[in-house]
Enzyme design. Structure first.
Site, PDB file in Angstrom:
ATOM      1  N   HIS A 204       0.831  -1.204   0.000  1.00  0.00           N
ATOM      2  CA  HIS A 204       0.000   0.000   0.000  1.00  0.00           C
ATOM      3  C   HIS A 204       0.868   1.258   0.000  1.00  0.00           C
ATOM      4  O   HIS A 204       0.527   2.272  -0.606  1.00  0.00           O
ATOM      5  CB  HIS A 204      -0.920  -0.007   1.232  1.00  0.00           C
ATOM      6  CG  HIS A 204      -2.025  -1.025   1.128  1.00  0.00           C
ATOM      7  ND1 HIS A 204      -2.744  -1.461   2.205  1.00  0.00           N
ATOM      8  CD2 HIS A 204      -2.511  -1.685   0.059  1.00  0.00           C
ATOM      9  CE1 HIS A 204      -3.652  -2.340   1.812  1.00  0.00           C
ATOM     10  NE2 HIS A 204      -3.517  -2.499   0.507  1.00  0.00           N
ATOM     11  N   ARG A 312      -6.323  -1.969 -15.111  1.00  0.00           N
ATOM     12  CA  ARG A 312      -6.242  -3.036 -14.103  1.00  0.00           C
ATOM     13  C   ARG A 312      -7.354  -2.831 -13.075  1.00  0.00           C
ATOM     14  O   ARG A 312      -7.425  -1.774 -12.454  1.00  0.00           O
ATOM     15  CB  ARG A 312      -4.880  -3.015 -13.421  1.00  0.00           C
ATOM     16  CG  ARG A 312      -3.708  -3.217 -14.376  1.00  0.00           C
ATOM     17  CD  ARG A 312      -2.391  -3.129 -13.619  1.00  0.00           C
ATOM     18  NE  ARG A 312      -1.255  -3.401 -14.478  1.00  0.00           N
ATOM     19  CZ  ARG A 312      -0.581  -2.468 -15.146  1.00  0.00           C
ATOM     20  NH1 ARG A 312      -0.932  -1.205 -15.038  1.00  0.00           N
ATOM     21  NH2 ARG A 312       0.446  -2.796 -15.906  1.00  0.00           N
ATOM     22  N   ARG A 348      -9.395  -5.094 -17.785  1.00  0.00           N
ATOM     23  CA  ARG A 348      -8.932  -6.467 -17.505  1.00  0.00           C
ATOM     24  C   ARG A 348      -9.604  -6.958 -16.228  1.00  0.00           C
ATOM     25  O   ARG A 348      -9.598  -6.259 -15.209  1.00  0.00           O
ATOM     26  CB  ARG A 348      -7.408  -6.492 -17.316  1.00  0.00           C
ATOM     27  CG  ARG A 348      -6.859  -7.898 -17.140  1.00  0.00           C
ATOM     28  CD  ARG A 348      -5.354  -7.915 -16.979  1.00  0.00           C
ATOM     29  NE  ARG A 348      -4.948  -7.331 -15.704  1.00  0.00           N
ATOM     30  CZ  ARG A 348      -3.680  -7.137 -15.348  1.00  0.00           C
ATOM     31  NH1 ARG A 348      -2.717  -7.462 -16.205  1.00  0.00           N
ATOM     32  NH2 ARG A 348      -3.382  -6.604 -14.185  1.00  0.00           N
ATOM     33  N   GLU A 447       0.617 -13.965 -21.986  1.00  0.00           N
ATOM     34  CA  GLU A 447       1.695 -13.706 -21.030  1.00  0.00           C
ATOM     35  C   GLU A 447       2.348 -14.972 -20.493  1.00  0.00           C
ATOM     36  O   GLU A 447       3.182 -14.899 -19.583  1.00  0.00           O
ATOM     37  CB  GLU A 447       1.190 -12.841 -19.875  1.00  0.00           C
ATOM     38  CG  GLU A 447      -0.063 -13.341 -19.202  1.00  0.00           C
ATOM     39  CD  GLU A 447      -0.629 -12.341 -18.199  1.00  0.00           C
ATOM     40  OE1 GLU A 447       0.116 -11.493 -17.707  1.00  0.00           O
ATOM     41  OE2 GLU A 447      -1.837 -12.430 -17.918  1.00  0.00           O
ATOM     42  N   ASN A 470       5.908  -8.559 -19.355  1.00  0.00           N
ATOM     43  CA  ASN A 470       6.567  -8.713 -18.049  1.00  0.00           C
ATOM     44  C   ASN A 470       6.554 -10.173 -17.593  1.00  0.00           C
ATOM     45  O   ASN A 470       7.571 -10.725 -17.178  1.00  0.00           O
ATOM     46  CB  ASN A 470       5.879  -7.836 -16.995  1.00  0.00           C
ATOM     47  CG  ASN A 470       5.940  -6.363 -17.352  1.00  0.00           C
ATOM     48  OD1 ASN A 470       6.516  -5.996 -18.365  1.00  0.00           O
ATOM     49  ND2 ASN A 470       5.348  -5.529 -16.533  1.00  0.00           N
ATOM     50  N   ASP A 471       5.386 -10.799 -17.668  1.00  0.00           N
ATOM     51  CA  ASP A 471       5.298 -12.213 -17.298  1.00  0.00           C
ATOM     52  C   ASP A 471       5.814 -13.113 -18.414  1.00  0.00           C
ATOM     53  O   ASP A 471       6.456 -14.131 -18.152  1.00  0.00           O
ATOM     54  CB  ASP A 471       3.848 -12.583 -16.960  1.00  0.00           C
ATOM     55  CG  ASP A 471       3.506 -12.252 -15.511  1.00  0.00           C
ATOM     56  OD1 ASP A 471       4.443 -12.165 -14.690  1.00  0.00           O
ATOM     57  OD2 ASP A 471       2.320 -12.070 -15.215  1.00  0.00           O
ATOM     58  N   CYS A 518       1.116  -4.628 -23.952  1.00  0.00           N
ATOM     59  CA  CYS A 518       0.903  -3.751 -22.800  1.00  0.00           C
ATOM     60  C   CYS A 518       1.973  -3.914 -21.735  1.00  0.00           C
ATOM     61  O   CYS A 518       1.896  -3.300 -20.685  1.00  0.00           O
ATOM     62  CB  CYS A 518      -0.483  -4.001 -22.192  1.00  0.00           C
ATOM     63  SG  CYS A 518      -0.736  -5.695 -21.644  1.00  0.00           S
TER      64      CYS A 518
END
Length: 596
Positions: A204, A312, A348, A447, A470-471, A518
């Site tokens: 957070h 997201r 998404r 991904e 990224n993944d 993305c």
């Protein structure tokens, strides 16, 4: 990049360079101070029977004061970072309202005849010990929230409640960790940057820091031991560096980079819609934005005709520790869709699991969660939650500018099941007379290598692909980019990664569905000519990158990029690919643009 990874110059030993993890991008320069947020010292005191009620009242008063302070921070957050992020503090307020916890503390004060802070701390530590033993990132984050809330109660109980950040305007904050509330106060008191020895990239604390654009680096080993108080410090939130006592050359370099970035961002946000998304020989390529929370930037992007390639939605869960209702979601999604209309918004569905673990539907401790219960797998295993979100998105699609995207898909059967639930939601809305876009596009993230290898089959079931590099990169080369020991293996231009990207684009072309990217690779200026040459239809990047990517595309000739891509796909090593790309860019892209 203003600073390259190299050992400290022993001839200038006073300059200290410490490596950490990127928490919030940007560069901050200033004197540092060590924020003392160590736990309060709690003493054990025996009390008389006639003092029990007074101790309970003292605890009630401390909780009430902590509540009042948290409510003020909540209001501050609501105005500075927005309603969604402010919900973090609503969760902390709920912790103060835990009646079972309060009753148990009061019971033991009376039974054991001990002071309130000692008993409160004893119950607190039992709860924290249990949560911190977990490998679950969510539970650890909850432990941080509980600890931060309890610290305020202790402060009022023992009379040591001081806001130490209020006297540190303009100084860089260092600590073992910061609570979300302390980061909100950093914004209020104009703290330019921060670093911690603990903390994670998805906490957070970092979410709020990003929203407030406060540069930060976390996970810096021995941070407080190695940095003297009041030392000149640079926070490089772009590359994860903390530099103390910088040499003049280093300081000048960072000041220049800081000035350049401020100028560039202001320039990029002006007239972004006037930049064409077309190559010099006329191929149109869409440039979209990646977003995760409604902010003022949304209005700027929308007014400049920039759509959203990735929104997201898991954030709406993570900030409140529970799933929003269908009405709450429908309202949020509808606002987003209205803001960007007539531009497209790709929502998404929840990409939870792995480092974004949920407490509801919790299973036993999971081994290697990055390869486990996450993304579409988790969504399909909680069909009620999934259908609720799909219904909410459909309700927001009435103006026909919304798309649905599924994360972490690896099999065609997952798509069949997801479509079945979506059709069921559509049928329900029909029967209830609620309007929605009956031809709404459903697409997937590519991904994992399995999805890229099966792209020809998956393309039969969807309306678009979005490549999440990224993944995709980390799964292809089996290296987590956040793991320092193997981070060097994480190479976006690895030949195997490029082959998977090409297979995905080829499948999209064959089935006449658009393929965008993305992941962070989409922002790499040196990779854009290759991706354009492979036939990518669009890029979705963080807002500050939109203008730069559009400018780069306008510099390119599609036919030349195709020739380049053909050449690069025949090379066997990342090093050769990077070298050829660099030479090509120097020969084909104007120097003025590269220096921009």
């Amino acid at each position: 990049m203003p600073y390259k990874d190299k050992p400290a110059d022993t001839a200038h030993a006073k300059e200290i360079r410490l490596r950490g993890l990127v928490a919030s991008p940007g560069i901050a320069i200033g004197r540092c101070f060590k924020h003392d947020n160590a736990p309060h010292t709690i003493t054990k005191q025996q009390i008389e029977t006639d003092q029990i009620d007074a101790e309970v009242r003292r605890l009630q008063k401390a909780i009430a004061s902590a509540r009042e302070e948290l409510e003020q921070i909540h209001d501050e957050a609501d105005s500075s970072v927005g309603n969604q992020l402010a919900k973090i503090f609503e969760a902390q307020l709920l912790i103060l309202d835990d009646k079972a916890f309060f009753d148990a503390v009061c019971h033991d004060i009376g039974k054991l005849k001990l002071n309130a802070e000692f008993i409160y701390n004893r119950h607190l530590q039992r709860t924290l010990t249990s949560l911190r033993k977990s490998q679950d990132a969510y539970l650890k984050e909850m432990a941080n929230d509980i600890n931060a809330t309890a610290a305020k109660v202790f402060g009022y109980l023992i009379g040591h409640h001081v806001n130490k950040l209020s006297n540190t305007q303009g100084k860089i904050a260092l600590a073992e960790d910061f609570s979300p509330g302390e980061v909100v106060l950093m914004g209020k008191y104009q703290v330019p940057g921060f670093a911690t020895s603990l903390g994670g990239q998805t906490s957070h604390m970092t979410l709020i820091a990003k929203s407030l654009s406060i540069p930060g680096v976390v996970g810096v080993s021995k941070l407080l031991e190695k940095i003297p108080d009041n030392a000149t410090t640079i926070i490089d939130g772009e590359n994860g560096w903390v530099i103390v006592n910088p040499e003049k050359a280093t300081l000048d370099e960072y000041k220049e980079e800081q000035k350049r970035r401020r100028t560039a961002i202001a320039k990029q946000l002006r007239g972004i819609g006037k930049i064409p998304s077309t190559t010099s020989d006329g191929r149109e390529i869409e440039v979209l934005a990646n977003l995760e929370i409604p902010t003022d930037v949304d209005e700027i992007l929308a007014s400049n005709k920039v759509g959203v390639g990735l929104y997201r939605t898991e954030f709406f869960y993570l900030t409140r520790m529970k799933f929003p209702t269908e009405d709450e979601q429908a309202k949020i999604y509808a606002n987003i869709a209205r803001t960007f209309f007539p531009n497209t918004v790709t929502l998404r569905v929840y990409d939870l699991g792995s480092d974004k673990v949920i407490n509801d539907y919790r299973d036993s401790e999971e081994v290697n969660p990055a390869l486990g219960w996450r993304g579409i797998r988790l969504d399909l295993d909680m069909p009620d939650v999934f259908k609720t979100q799909i219904r909410a998105i459909l309700r927001a699609s009435v103006n026909k500018n919304v798309k649905i995207m599924l994360p972490m898909v690896s099999t065609a059967m997952e798509l069949v099941k997801a479509r079945r639930i979506m059709h069921s939601a559509m049928k329900e809305l029909h029967s209830e007379g609620i309007p929605f876009d009956e031809k709404i596009d459903l697409g997937i993230m590519i991904e994992v290598p399995a999805a890229a290898l099966m792209a020809q089959e998956l393309a039969r079931h969807v309306c678009f692909f979005s490549i999440g590099t990224n993944d995709l990169v980390q799964y292809t080369v089996a290296a987590d980019r956040g793991n320092k020991k193997v981070a060097s293996l994480y190479r976006e231009l690895h030949p195997a990664v490029l082959k998977l990207i090409k297979m995905t684009i080829d499948a999209g072309t064959a089935h006449n569905i658009p393929v965008t990217m993305c992941g962070e690779m989409a922002s790499r200026i040196d990779a854009i000519p290759l991706l354009v040459g492979l036939g990518l239809n669009g890029f979705s990047v963080v807002p500050p990158r939109v203008a730069r990517v559009k400018k780069m595309i306008a510099e390119l000739d599609y036919s030349e990029c195709r020739t380049l891509a053909d050449r690069l796909m025949k090379l066997a090593t990342t090093e050769k690919i990077e070298a050829v790309l660099q030479n090509w860019i120097e020969a084909h892209v104007s120097k003025e643009f590269l220096e921009d």
